[in-house]
Design an enzyme around this catalytic site. Structure first.
Site, PDB file in Angstrom:
ATOM      1  N   ARG A 145       0.864  -1.186   0.000  1.00 46.63           N
ATOM      2  CA  ARG A 145       0.000   0.000   0.000  1.00 46.63           C
ATOM      3  C   ARG A 145       0.897   1.232   0.000  1.00 46.63           C
ATOM      4  O   ARG A 145       1.910   1.272   0.716  1.00 46.63           O
ATOM      5  CB  ARG A 145      -0.899   0.036   1.244  1.00 46.63           C
TER       6      ARG A 145
ATOM      7  N   GLU B  64      -4.194   7.310  -5.428  1.00 41.73           N
ATOM      8  CA  GLU B  64      -4.300   6.576  -6.698  1.00 41.73           C
ATOM      9  C   GLU B  64      -5.590   6.963  -7.415  1.00 41.73           C
ATOM     10  O   GLU B  64      -6.640   6.990  -6.772  1.00 41.73           O
ATOM     11  CB  GLU B  64      -4.302   5.064  -6.428  1.00 41.73           C
TER      12      GLU B  64
ATOM     13  N   HIS C 127      -1.137   0.078  -9.939  1.00 44.16           N
ATOM     14  CA  HIS C 127      -1.785  -0.883  -9.020  1.00 44.16           C
ATOM     15  C   HIS C 127      -2.297  -2.124  -9.773  1.00 44.16           C
ATOM     16  O   HIS C 127      -3.489  -2.419  -9.768  1.00 44.16           O
ATOM     17  CB  HIS C 127      -2.926  -0.201  -8.239  1.00 44.16           C
TER      18      HIS C 127
HETATM   19  C1  DGY Z   1      -5.517  -6.077  -2.790  1.00 38.85           C
HETATM   20  O1  DGY Z   1      -6.272  -7.030  -3.053  1.00 38.85           O
HETATM   21  O2  DGY Z   1      -5.510  -5.535  -1.693  1.00 38.85           O
HETATM   22  C2  DGY Z   1      -4.601  -5.664  -3.880  1.00 38.85           C
HETATM   23  O3  DGY Z   1      -3.993  -4.464  -3.600  1.00 38.85           O
HETATM   24  C3  DGY Z   1      -5.339  -5.624  -5.207  1.00 38.85           C
HETATM   25  O4  DGY Z   1      -4.414  -5.496  -6.219  1.00 38.85           O
END
Ligand code: DGY
Length: 337
Positions: free
Chosen positions: A240, A269, A288
């Site tokens: 993240r 984002e 992402h």
């Molecule tokens: C999640 O599932 O948390 C991922 O970041 C998706 O790509």
């Protein structure tokens, strides 16, 4: 029995949508973009379930407006976008989709390691910008070798472990930091040593982050941590964005405090067009997409649908984030189908 009403905030595969429709009355957001907070509030009022993604922030206010909600099922492994403690207090089951995206994300972390080490995105841009004039240069696009180097993994959960496993062919020294130390057996099997965060930062050539975003991990990597890293180090983040202090990263990359980075996640984002990260040549940027394989993304939608339906069937959902919710509302009380 009344059919459960469900709001789905994103397009999901027909297979899952049809399955949902066979049990529930479904309203969907058919737009490419996420619904606004006001839109979610409006839709959620009479709904028993919400199927959402990490793009929607499901905060206290939304949860309070969803007075009939019994389940929030997110198509994501991360659940930092949901106010889980508020949901738990209100007896709302929160579910996620771990496991299914381990391979795709671990593969992608490696794609970023290799791209950062070997300057692939910079070289790609160079060719497309028509700057390639000399056929071959002895010192053209020199990068760093990966073989035999030290890989530091922050967070040895499923994905961190997958990244460690994939390093075998590169015969690397593996170290990890985690708040929970792995068993001796796991450490031996992976050939990985535990190290305090400071040691990991000082000794690693490649650092890959695999911890969830929590108040404790926010800005885990900031100015001080960059100062501890080797000037030849590469930082990879597929977890993240806010785990890395973006301003600190920008100055570390600009000043060559570290050699490079590979990012799939950002503080905001999509990133703003004037985000200075875009101008940095020692950075590989992805939007992402670490889990974006057909297998993972479909699997995530399937798992999230099953999680949601399980709650309405009064059965334990395969991936429950807040088991304490069962003390507030038992599964027998969520049964609607
Ligand atoms: C999640 O599932 O948390 C991922 O970041 C998706 O790509």
């Amino acid at each position: 029995m009344t059919r459960p009403k469900v709001y789905v905030t994103l397009k999901i595969p027909d297979e899952e949508l049809n399955l949902l429709r066979s049990f529930c009355d479904v309203e969907t957001n058919d737009k490419e973009t996420s619904p606004s907070k006001q839109e979610i509030i409006k839709r959620i009022e009479d709904k028993d379930g919400l199927l959402c993604s990490l793009m929607e922030k499901i905060d206290n206010e939304i949860i309070s407006c969803g007075s009939k909600l019994k389940v929030i099922s997110s198509i994501s492994v991360g659940f930092n976008h949901i106010d889980v403690s508020e949901a738990t207090k209100k007896g709302i089951y929160v579910t996620n989709t771990p496991g299914i995206l381990t391979n795709s994300t671990a593969d992608f972390a490696w794609a970023l390691i290799i791209s950062s080490a070997r300057r692939i995105s910079e070289a790609d841009k160079y060719v497309r910008d028509k700057k390639w004039k000399i056929p071959w240069g002895l010192t053209m696009f020199l990068g760093s070798e990966i073989y035999g180097r030290t890989l530091g993994i922050i967070g040895l959960g499923r994905i961190g472990t997958g990244v460690a496993e994939r390093s075998k062919g590169f015969k690397m020294r593996l170290i990890y930091y985690d708040v929970i130390r792995a068993s001796k057996e796991k450490e031996e099997n992976l050939g990985i040593e535990y190290a305090p965060l400071e040691t990991l930062l000082k000794e690693s050539d490649f650092i890959s982050i695999h911890v969830p975003l929590t108040p404790e991990t926010q800005n885990l990597i900031s100015h001080n941590e960059f100062k501890m890293m080797k000037p030849t180090a590469h930082l990879i983040n597929t977890s993240r964005g806010p785990i890395v202090d973006e301003d600190a990263l920008i100055s570390a990359l600009r000043n060559r405090t570290i050699a490079g980075a590979g990012l799939d996640v950002f503080e905001k984002e999509p990133i703003d067009p004037d985000n200075p990260l875009i101008e940095l040549d020692n950075l590989t940027i992805a939007p992402h997409i670490a889990s974006a394989t057909r297998e993972s993304r479909h699997g995530m939608a399937k798992m999230a649908t099953e999680n949601l339906l399980n709650v309405f069937k009064g059965e334990h959902p395969p991936q429950l984030v807040n088991p304490d919710v069962m003390k507030i509302r038992q599964l027998s009380e969520t049964k609607m189908v």
